[in-house]
Scaffold this motif. Structure first.
Motif, PDB file in Angstrom:
ATOM      1  N   PHE A  81      33.846 -17.387 -36.491  1.00 43.57           N
ATOM      2  CA  PHE A  81      34.007 -17.538 -35.050  1.00 43.57           C
ATOM      3  C   PHE A  81      35.353 -18.153 -34.657  1.00 43.57           C
ATOM      4  CE2 PHE A  81      29.346 -17.648 -35.765  1.00 43.57           C
ATOM      5  CZ  PHE A  81      29.009 -16.532 -35.017  1.00 43.57           C
ATOM      6  N   ALA A  82      36.310 -18.153 -35.582  1.00 41.58           N
ATOM      7  CA  ALA A  82      37.639 -18.695 -35.267  1.00 41.58           C
ATOM      8  C   ALA A  82      38.229 -17.947 -34.071  1.00 41.58           C
ATOM      9  CB  ALA A  82      38.557 -18.577 -36.482  1.00 41.58           C
ATOM     10  N   ASN A  83      38.715 -18.696 -33.087  1.00 42.20           N
ATOM     11  CA  ASN A  83      39.176 -18.066 -31.839  1.00 42.20           C
ATOM     12  C   ASN A  83      40.230 -18.932 -31.165  1.00 42.20           C
ATOM     13  OD1 ASN A  83      39.143 -16.115 -29.737  1.00 42.20           O
ATOM     14  ND2 ASN A  83      37.741 -17.377 -28.528  1.00 42.20           N
ATOM     15  N   SER A  84      41.180 -19.423 -31.973  1.00 42.48           N
ATOM     16  CA  SER A  84      42.226 -20.275 -31.390  1.00 42.48           C
ATOM     17  C   SER A  84      43.504 -20.200 -32.221  1.00 42.48           C
ATOM     18  CB  SER A  84      41.735 -21.724 -31.292  1.00 42.48           C
ATOM     19  OG  SER A  84      41.223 -22.182 -32.547  1.00 42.48           O
ATOM     20  N   PRO A  85      44.144 -19.016 -32.269  1.00 40.15           N
ATOM     21  CA  PRO A  85      45.311 -18.863 -33.140  1.00 40.15           C
ATOM     22  C   PRO A  85      46.646 -19.162 -32.473  1.00 40.15           C
ATOM     23  CG  PRO A  85      44.713 -16.729 -32.274  1.00 40.15           C
ATOM     24  CD  PRO A  85      43.725 -17.722 -31.689  1.00 40.15           C
ATOM     25  N   LEU A  86      46.620 -19.558 -31.185  1.00 41.97           N
ATOM     26  CA  LEU A  86      47.864 -19.645 -30.433  1.00 41.97           C
ATOM     27  C   LEU A  86      48.049 -21.015 -29.791  1.00 41.97           C
ATOM     28  CD1 LEU A  86      47.564 -16.252 -28.503  1.00 41.97           C
ATOM     29  CD2 LEU A  86      48.763 -16.656 -30.670  1.00 41.97           C
ATOM     30  N   ALA A  87      49.297 -21.391 -29.622  1.00 37.62           N
ATOM     31  CA  ALA A  87      49.680 -22.562 -28.835  1.00 37.62           C
ATOM     32  C   ALA A  87      51.051 -22.266 -28.229  1.00 37.62           C
ATOM     33  CB  ALA A  87      49.747 -23.824 -29.686  1.00 37.62           C
ATOM     34  N   GLY A  88      51.197 -22.535 -26.952  1.00 33.30           N
ATOM     35  CA  GLY A  88      52.452 -22.215 -26.292  1.00 33.30           C
ATOM     36  C   GLY A  88      52.783 -20.744 -26.337  1.00 33.30           C
ATOM     37  N   GLY A  89      51.734 -19.889 -26.418  1.00 33.23           N
ATOM     38  CA  GLY A  89      51.954 -18.449 -26.443  1.00 33.23           C
ATOM     39  C   GLY A  89      52.408 -17.908 -27.776  1.00 33.23           C
ATOM     40  N   GLU A  90      52.437 -18.732 -28.822  1.00 30.03           N
ATOM     41  CA  GLU A  90      52.908 -18.293 -30.128  1.00 30.03           C
ATOM     42  C   GLU A  90      51.859 -18.582 -31.197  1.00 30.03           C
ATOM     43  OE1 GLU A  90      55.585 -16.634 -30.635  1.00 30.03           O
ATOM     44  OE2 GLU A  90      56.521 -16.854 -28.672  1.00 30.03           O
ATOM     45  N   PRO A  91      51.835 -17.793 -32.271  1.00 28.56           N
ATOM     46  CA  PRO A  91      50.887 -18.061 -33.361  1.00 28.56           C
ATOM     47  C   PRO A  91      51.170 -19.402 -34.026  1.00 28.56           C
ATOM     48  CG  PRO A  91      51.772 -15.829 -33.522  1.00 28.56           C
ATOM     49  CD  PRO A  91      52.607 -16.539 -32.490  1.00 28.56           C
ATOM     50  N   THR A  92      50.106 -20.107 -34.363  1.00 30.06           N
ATOM     51  CA  THR A  92      50.249 -21.385 -35.058  1.00 30.06           C
ATOM     52  C   THR A  92      50.178 -21.226 -36.569  1.00 30.06           C
ATOM     53  OG1 THR A  92      47.857 -21.788 -35.039  1.00 30.06           O
ATOM     54  CG2 THR A  92      49.132 -22.557 -33.129  1.00 30.06           C
ATOM     55  N   GLY A  93      49.749 -20.038 -37.031  1.00 21.99           N
ATOM     56  CA  GLY A  93      49.524 -19.842 -38.455  1.00 21.99           C
ATOM     57  C   GLY A  93      48.094 -20.135 -38.872  1.00 21.99           C
ATOM     58  N   TRP A  94      47.240 -20.500 -37.904  1.00 24.30           N
ATOM     59  CA  TRP A  94      45.842 -20.822 -38.175  1.00 24.30           C
ATOM     60  C   TRP A  94      44.955 -19.965 -37.278  1.00 24.30           C
ATOM     61  CZ3 TRP A  94      44.358 -24.909 -41.590  1.00 24.30           C
ATOM     62  CH2 TRP A  94      45.441 -25.593 -42.154  1.00 24.30           C
ATOM     63  N   ARG A  95      43.887 -19.404 -37.849  1.00 34.04           N
ATOM     64  CA  ARG A  95      42.944 -18.683 -36.999  1.00 34.04           C
ATOM     65  C   ARG A  95      42.212 -19.643 -36.061  1.00 34.04           C
ATOM     66  NH1 ARG A  95      44.911 -15.266 -40.305  1.00 34.04           N
ATOM     67  NH2 ARG A  95      44.150 -13.112 -40.412  1.00 34.04           N
ATOM     68  N   SER A  96      41.930 -20.852 -36.562  1.00 35.30           N
ATOM     69  CA  SER A  96      41.299 -21.877 -35.723  1.00 35.30           C
ATOM     70  C   SER A  96      42.221 -23.079 -35.621  1.00 35.30           C
ATOM     71  CB  SER A  96      39.938 -22.300 -36.280  1.00 35.30           C
ATOM     72  OG  SER A  96      39.372 -23.314 -35.468  1.00 35.30           O
ATOM     73  N   THR A  97      43.084 -23.036 -34.623  1.00 39.67           N
ATOM     74  CA  THR A  97      43.963 -24.185 -34.359  1.00 39.67           C
ATOM     75  C   THR A  97      43.140 -25.388 -33.937  1.00 39.67           C
ATOM     76  OG1 THR A  97      45.758 -22.693 -33.721  1.00 39.67           O
ATOM     77  CG2 THR A  97      45.912 -24.980 -32.972  1.00 39.67           C
ATOM     78  N   ARG A  98      42.046 -25.139 -33.259  1.00 40.64           N
ATOM     79  CA  ARG A  98      41.169 -26.251 -32.872  1.00 40.64           C
ATOM     80  C   ARG A  98      40.691 -27.015 -34.105  1.00 40.64           C
ATOM     81  NH1 ARG A  98      35.827 -26.464 -33.029  1.00 40.64           N
ATOM     82  NH2 ARG A  98      34.816 -28.168 -31.900  1.00 40.64           N
ATOM     83  N   GLN A  99      40.288 -26.301 -35.145  1.00 39.02           N
ATOM     84  CA  GLN A  99      39.841 -26.987 -36.359  1.00 39.02           C
ATOM     85  C   GLN A  99      40.987 -27.732 -37.023  1.00 39.02           C
ATOM     86  OE1 GLN A  99      36.520 -27.045 -37.246  1.00 39.02           O
ATOM     87  NE2 GLN A  99      37.259 -28.669 -38.571  1.00 39.02           N
ATOM     88  N   LEU A 100      42.177 -27.172 -36.949  1.00 42.05           N
ATOM     89  CA  LEU A 100      43.359 -27.860 -37.473  1.00 42.05           C
ATOM     90  C   LEU A 100      43.558 -29.203 -36.773  1.00 42.05           C
ATOM     91  CD1 LEU A 100      46.059 -28.031 -39.047  1.00 42.05           C
ATOM     92  CD2 LEU A 100      47.094 -26.709 -37.178  1.00 42.05           C
ATOM     93  N   LEU A 101      43.356 -29.226 -35.462  1.00 40.49           N
ATOM     94  CA  LEU A 101      43.523 -30.476 -34.726  1.00 40.49           C
ATOM     95  C   LEU A 101      42.579 -31.545 -35.240  1.00 40.49           C
ATOM     96  CD1 LEU A 101      43.843 -29.164 -31.048  1.00 40.49           C
ATOM     97  CD2 LEU A 101      45.658 -29.671 -32.682  1.00 40.49           C
TER      98      LEU A 101
END
Length: 447
Positions: free
Chosen positions: A202-222
């Protein structure tokens, strides 16, 4: 339950407090963290980003949010409606006697919420992390001032978690006291191993500032960047009650509440050390527990907190249905246990989410071959179990659609967002009725 701790009212802060000992703290936590018995109820907490209907890339002003939320407070809802520090909305269902009762309650409440917001030219979007906007505090309260000051010590992840993230949190009963597929010890262990599969599927957060973060789930990275003391799980190699009680005692104190003025934000003070000073009270312990954000939080029941907010009006139903089936149906629970048991070796004995298994799930989603295989098998087990739990055809069809569109293909909703950003998305006419991840008004997320 919100990702942010609740405030105290003046009476709570000024009532006489009775300090207690370290042993009393551990006994109290042990007594309340797992309320065992037959799994009978289910709940869900659904968070949403609030956006402009016509141009979601534009930030919503504080004044417009204030007006919309004032109107929402006048709407009768069965679910509890709360506002997160960045202005995200959360609906928390009451405990439901069945999966369908939970779905029907929250669906009706969401219809009412969307109707009010539409009257203010606002809408809800299901994304685990805001792809457009930097963190911006909407709520200005002492508890959030203290929280921000505390989390800033570990870097920018804390502010982003507070203000730009959203999730689907599934709440399930702790289970039986006795061992077995529905025993509380098995369910506690399963939640931390199956949790990685849920992150990936269910990863659904790959972007920040309109650009890829390199993570499918940036939220989990946080959550991982916030650190194990605040957002980590206890070790899984012992009794769950003892492990959680010790984790609570050894976790850092976020803040010391005061009747007036800013709340103190101590550095390096654990609740165990604070207790040895003879100062904290039962109220302080209750508040301290709300400042801990593990991926699975025992609150009498189990709160699964690792799932990103999902796309579409009803996308949240799929993780709720899958998790409920894999935990509450005895046959599916046993199947899920066997499926994820080999994955535990990748944890290297480290607690979630700070271990290789969870890192790979958040970074790669179902592009990870072993997680992909496990997710396919878990979704198949859930689909077999859902009719036994009384799920309607609409619910099983939604789970089957997610399996076909994403899981079977080694994809997650984050991949749709990345494809859309790169201009490689598949036209909806080729996807059939399952569609892709809807992104409101605009293909180019960088605008």
């Amino acid at each position: 339950m919100s990702d942010t701790p609740s405030d105290c009212t003046a009476p709570d802060c000024t009532e006489p407090r009775t300090a207690f000992t370290e042993a009393e703290v551990e006994a109290l936590v042990r007594g309340i963290c797992f309320k065992t018995g037959p799994p009978r109820t289910v709940g869900v907490e659904v968070e949403w980003l609030v956006h402009e209907l016509r141009m979601p890339q534009l930030p919503v002003t504080t004044e417009r949010l204030d007006a919309a939320y004032a109107a929402l407070r006048a709407v009768p809802l069965r679910s509890a409606l709360t506002v997160e520090p960045g202005g995200q909305l959360e609906l928390s269902s009451p405990p439901a006697a069945s999966l369908m009762e939970c779905i029907n309650t929250v669906s009706a409440d969401l219809d009412a919420v969307r109707s009010v917001l539409a009257g203010h030219d606002l809408g809800l979007v299901g994304l685990g992390h805001d792809p457009w906007h930097p963190p911006r505090r909407f709520l200005r309260e002492r508890r959030y001032d203290a929280m921000e000051a505390c989390l800033d010590r570990t870097g920018p992840a804390g502010r982003r978690m507070m203000c730009t993230s959203a999730s689907v949190q599934v709440c399930l009963d702790a289970g039986y006291e006795e061992p077995g597929p529905l025993g509380h010890g098995r369910r506690w262990w399963l939640a931390h191993q199956l949790g990685a599969v849920l992150v990936a599927a269910f990863a659904n957060s790959p972007l920040a500032g309109g650009e890829p973060t390199g993570w499918r789930s940036t939220r989990q990275l946080l959550w991982m960047e916030i650190g194990p003391g605040r957002a980590g799980a206890p070790a899984l190699d012992g009794d769950p009650r003892t492990a959680w009680a010790r984790h609570v005692l050894d976790a850092p104190v976020m803040c010391v509440r005061r009747d007036s003025g800013p709340w103190d934000v101590p550095e390096g003070l654990t609740f165990r050390e604070w207790t040895r000073s003879g100062v904290p009270s039962k109220e302080d312990l209750d508040y301290h527990i709300t400042t801990l954000f593990p991926p699975v939080r025992p609150r009498g029941h189990l709160e699964l907190r690792m799932i990103d907010a999902q796309p579409g009006d009803d996308g949240w139903i799929v993780p709720l249905a899958v998790a409920t089936a894999l935990f509450d149906d005895p046959e599916a629970a046993e199947t899920a246990y066997r499926i994820v048991k080999p994955l535990a070796e990748r944890s290297l004995g480290l607690p979630a989410p700070h271990n290789p298994l969870w890192l790979d799930a958040a970074r790669s989603g179902l592009a990870d071959a072993e997680l992909h295989e496990a997710a396919v098998a878990c979704f198949a087990a859930a689909l077999e179990a859902l009719p036994r739990l009384g799920a309607t055809t609409q619910v099983t069809d939604a789970v089957a659609a997610h399996l076909d569109r994403y899981v079977s293909q080694g994809r997650c909703p984050a991949d749709d967002l990345l494809d859309r950003l790169r201009g490689t998305d598949v036209p909806r006419s080729r996807l059939g009725s399952t569609g892709g991840t809807p992104m409101p008004h605009g293909k180019d997320l960088r605008t």
